[in-house]
Write a protein that holds these residues in place. Structure first.
Motif, mmCIF file in Angstrom:
data_model
loop_
_atom_site.group_PDB
_atom_site.id
_atom_site.type_symbol
_atom_site.label_atom_id
_atom_site.label_comp_id
_atom_site.label_asym_id
_atom_site.label_seq_id
_atom_site.Cartn_x
_atom_site.Cartn_y
_atom_site.Cartn_z
ATOM 1 N N GLN A 1 14.974 7.644 40.605
ATOM 2 C CA GLN A 1 16.088 8.310 39.935
ATOM 3 C C GLN A 1 16.828 7.382 38.982
ATOM 4 N N THR A 2 16.934 6.103 39.347
ATOM 5 C CA THR A 2 17.685 5.163 38.503
ATOM 6 C C THR A 2 16.808 4.462 37.479
ATOM 7 N N GLY A 3 15.498 4.397 37.730
ATOM 8 C CA GLY A 3 14.608 3.652 36.852
ATOM 9 C C GLY A 3 14.640 2.153 37.076
ATOM 10 N N LEU A 4 15.380 1.706 38.093
ATOM 11 C CA LEU A 4 15.452 0.273 38.366
ATOM 12 C C LEU A 4 14.110 -0.239 38.880
ATOM 13 N N LEU A 5 13.642 -1.324 38.293
ATOM 14 C CA LEU A 5 12.376 -1.960 38.653
ATOM 15 C C LEU A 5 11.217 -0.962 38.632
ATOM 16 N N MET A 6 11.193 -0.121 37.622
ATOM 17 C CA MET A 6 10.118 0.847 37.466
ATOM 18 C C MET A 6 9.369 0.576 36.162
ATOM 19 N N GLU A 7 8.081 0.890 36.179
ATOM 20 C CA GLU A 7 7.228 0.728 35.001
ATOM 21 C C GLU A 7 6.462 2.029 34.783
ATOM 22 N N GLY A 8 6.448 2.530 33.556
ATOM 23 C CA GLY A 8 5.658 3.719 33.254
ATOM 24 C C GLY A 8 6.146 4.936 34.006
ATOM 25 N N GLU A 9 5.226 5.815 34.346
ATOM 26 C CA GLU A 9 5.547 7.067 35.015
ATOM 27 C C GLU A 9 5.552 6.900 36.540
ATOM 28 N N GLY A 10 6.701 6.563 37.074
ATOM 29 C CA GLY A 10 6.845 6.492 38.526
ATOM 30 C C GLY A 10 6.152 5.329 39.189
ATOM 31 N N ARG B 1 25.969 -0.463 40.093
ATOM 32 C CA ARG B 1 25.078 -0.265 38.942
ATOM 33 C C ARG B 1 25.010 -1.524 38.090
ATOM 34 N N ASP B 2 26.173 -2.158 37.879
ATOM 35 C CA ASP B 2 26.201 -3.385 37.079
ATOM 36 C C ASP B 2 25.465 -4.519 37.790
ATOM 37 N N VAL B 3 25.663 -4.628 39.084
ATOM 38 C CA VAL B 3 25.037 -5.695 39.864
ATOM 39 C C VAL B 3 23.518 -5.563 39.822
ATOM 40 N N CYS B 4 23.008 -4.377 40.065
ATOM 41 C CA CYS B 4 21.555 -4.158 40.043
ATOM 42 C C CYS B 4 20.986 -4.347 38.641
ATOM 43 N N ALA B 5 21.715 -3.890 37.631
ATOM 44 C CA ALA B 5 21.238 -4.027 36.260
ATOM 45 C C ALA B 5 21.120 -5.493 35.857
ATOM 46 N N LEU C 1 20.793 -1.099 46.358
ATOM 47 C CA LEU C 1 20.355 0.258 46.044
ATOM 48 C C LEU C 1 19.794 0.985 47.257
ATOM 49 N N GLY C 2 19.204 0.223 48.177
ATOM 50 C CA GLY C 2 18.587 0.819 49.357
ATOM 51 C C GLY C 2 19.525 0.870 50.541
ATOM 52 N N TRP C 3 19.689 -0.293 51.209
ATOM 53 C CA TRP C 3 20.448 -0.296 52.460
ATOM 54 C C TRP C 3 21.890 0.144 52.277
ATOM 55 N N ARG C 4 22.568 -0.376 51.263
ATOM 56 C CA ARG C 4 23.993 -0.072 51.092
ATOM 57 C C ARG C 4 24.221 1.429 50.919
ATOM 58 N N GLU C 5 23.389 2.053 50.082
ATOM 59 C CA GLU C 5 23.530 3.487 49.859
ATOM 60 C C GLU C 5 23.093 4.285 51.086
ATOM 61 N N TYR C 6 22.056 3.804 51.762
ATOM 62 C CA TYR C 6 21.512 4.523 52.908
ATOM 63 C C TYR C 6 22.500 4.556 54.073
#
Length: 513
Positions: free
Chosen positions: A161-170, A281-285, A309-314
């Motif tokens: 959903q955020t596109g963080l650490l993603m390449e191409g289509e998913g 968002r700023d920290v992850c970016a 993005l994972g544990w904190r939100e979860y």
């Protein structure tokens, strides 16, 4: 019509929803230092000083913008020392008819906000806290669709959903979603660590330190030296310092522990995130940017982003999904009182002594120290989850209940019956020996499994499996552990049980002052 914009200590973001449509001509921003919150549990003095100083600096920044700010200090003689009392006084002072507030970080406070609407002649608007990646409603919808919710699947969804650490289509960067197997190296022996950025207290912070010393200086915890950032600008510098000096090595040694090294490659910025001085968002970016620029390896960037993005939100999602019943869970029926050494640090176990002493000095420790030392011991010893959770909430500067409670009750103590994690994080002394150098200075011998001088973690681990077989015996992730337990000679098992009983009966329980 005058509107009160009420900000709490974890709302210190200019982008907080309660300030979104502020009208400087008619609105008043209210911030209050109240003993009711500072004394809800015996919070570490450094934690109280951090929050009060950050609040005062944030209020000053709003005032410089020309915004009307009503700030109530702890030692104001007219202070009622409660959120409700101070709201009532502010409504009278300003002739206000409306209150706007963002979601708080604690169920108890949310109920207090809802009571304002029901008991007082005032319009109260509670707005969603939009600083997180996932709203509580979106998490609830995801949760209810999953037969067996797990953080890993949620984390992958957040990445997509955020596109963080993603390449191409998913496709995940580096071809993998998770580099955790590369992040478990034992502690290095010849590496120097710079530690987190330390900020010199200014006049405002010094005044707060003096106030907290007068009011709460006798509590567990050292108030000075005080080095936390208390403004968004300084917190941003602390983030940059981490990215430049520690993040490149964070992945390799994020699970390691060293005597005398409080932070190794950890960021020590969670208190800034949880108060609002930094935005996730700023920290992850910034971490992702450092990886894309080739300054940080993928295992470090991914491991760090997963925590935010994972544990904190979860854990936030689980907290709001399962409260208020979650706080009362005790799936393993643990009833032992919290040992006194959690508050005094007086114990012959070097690992626990080291971590409790660091907590006293810094009001911080990293996640492995919390999970695999203090948390692991409480799990193995069968300590009452409510007492353990109160300790964690009190002693850490980053402890807001929405993040503290699931991490302690669910992850460390497995008291939620596996809602947060699929198995308890139980470990013998072998884990601590592998991931730290604590055992070298310990009176107990980590290589001895039981008997005089043996590391208590060793026999307590097997005793824990025996005592909780009814609840855990069918857990597929513990199949090998129980198979090993069943192969132990009867005399050995009898000795383990006797050693555990003698050790646990000798623990001094904490007595409330």
């Amino acid at each position: 019509m005058t509107t009160i914009r009420y900000l709490f200590a974890d709302h210190l973001s200019r982008s907080i929803a309660s300030l979104a449509d502020l009208d400087p001509a008619h609105d008043v921003v209210l911030l209050t230092e109240v003993a009711g919150e500072a004394e809800a549990v015996p919070h570490h003095p450094k934690k109280v000083a951090f929050l009060f100083s950050a609040m005062r600096h944030f209020a000053a920044g709003l005032a410089e913008e020309g915004i009307r700010v009503d700030y109530v200090k702890l030692d104001d003689p007219a202070n009622t020392q409660s959120f409700t009392g101070e709201l009532r006084r502010a409504m009278r002072r300003h002739g206000a008819e409306r209150v706007v507030v963002a979601e708080p970080g604690e169920w108890r406070v949310l109920q207090e906000l809802r009571a304002w609407r029901e008991r007082h002649d005032v319009a109260v608007e509670i707005r969603e806290d939009e600083r997180f990646f996932c709203t509580t409603n979106d998490f609830a919808r995801w949760w209810q669709k999953r037969r067996q919710p797990r953080m890993e699947s949620f984390y992958r969804l957040m990445r997509e959903q955020t596109g963080l650490l993603m390449e191409g289509e998913g496709e995940p960067a580096g071809g993998r979603w998770n580099f955790d197997k590369e992040n478990r190296k034992p502690p290095p022996r010849d590496v120097e660590f710079t530690g987190p950025l330390r900020i010199e207290p200014d006049r405002v912070t010094s005044e707060v330190i003096a106030l907290v010393e007068r009011c709460y200086g006798k509590r567990f915890g050292d108030l000075e030296p005080f080095w936390f950032a208390v403004t968004a600008a300084d917190a941003a510098q602390a983030l940059e310092h981490f990215i430049e000096t520690a993040l490149p090595r964070f992945g390799d040694w994020q699970d390691a522990m060293l005597e005398g090294e409080s932070f190794l490659c950890h960021a020590a910025i969670s208190q800034y995130l949880n108060a609002g001085l930094l935005l996730p968002r700023d920290v992850c970016a910034r971490a992702e940017q450092a990886w894309r620029e080739g300054r940080v390896p993928i295992n470090s960037a991914e491991g760090f982003i997963r925590q935010v993005l994972g544990w904190r939100e979860y854990v936030r999602g689980i907290y709001w999904q399962e409260m208020p019943g979650y706080a009362r869970l005790n799936g393993l029926g643990a009833r032992r009182r919290l040992p006194d050494f959690y508050w005094t640090g007086r114990t012959e176990m070097a690992c626990l002594r080291e971590v409790v002493d660091q907590t006293r000095r810094e009001a911080l420790s990293h996640h492995i120290q919390r999970l695999m030392v203090t948390g692991n011991f409480a799990l193995l010893a069968g300590v009452d989850p409510q007492e353990v959770c109160e300790w964690y909430l009190a002693v850490y500067a980053d402890a807001v209940e929405w993040v503290e409670l699931p991490n302690t009750l669910g992850m460390a103590l497995h008291a939620d019956g596996g809602l947060l994690g699929s198995k308890p994080y139980a470990a013998s002394g072998a884990y601590i020996r592998r991931m730290s150098d604590f055992c070298a200075s310990c009176r107990f011998d980590v290589r001895r499994k039981n008997g005089p001088g043996a590391c208590p973690f060793n026999y307590l681990y097997w005793n824990f499996l025996v005592e909780n077989r009814k609840a855990l015996g069918g857990n597929p992730r513990l199949r090998n552990a129980y198979a090993t337990l069943d192969r132990l000679p009867k005399e050995r098992l009898k000795a383990i049980r006797a050693d555990s009983r003698a050790f646990l009966e000798g623990l001094e329980p904490w007595s409330r002052p």
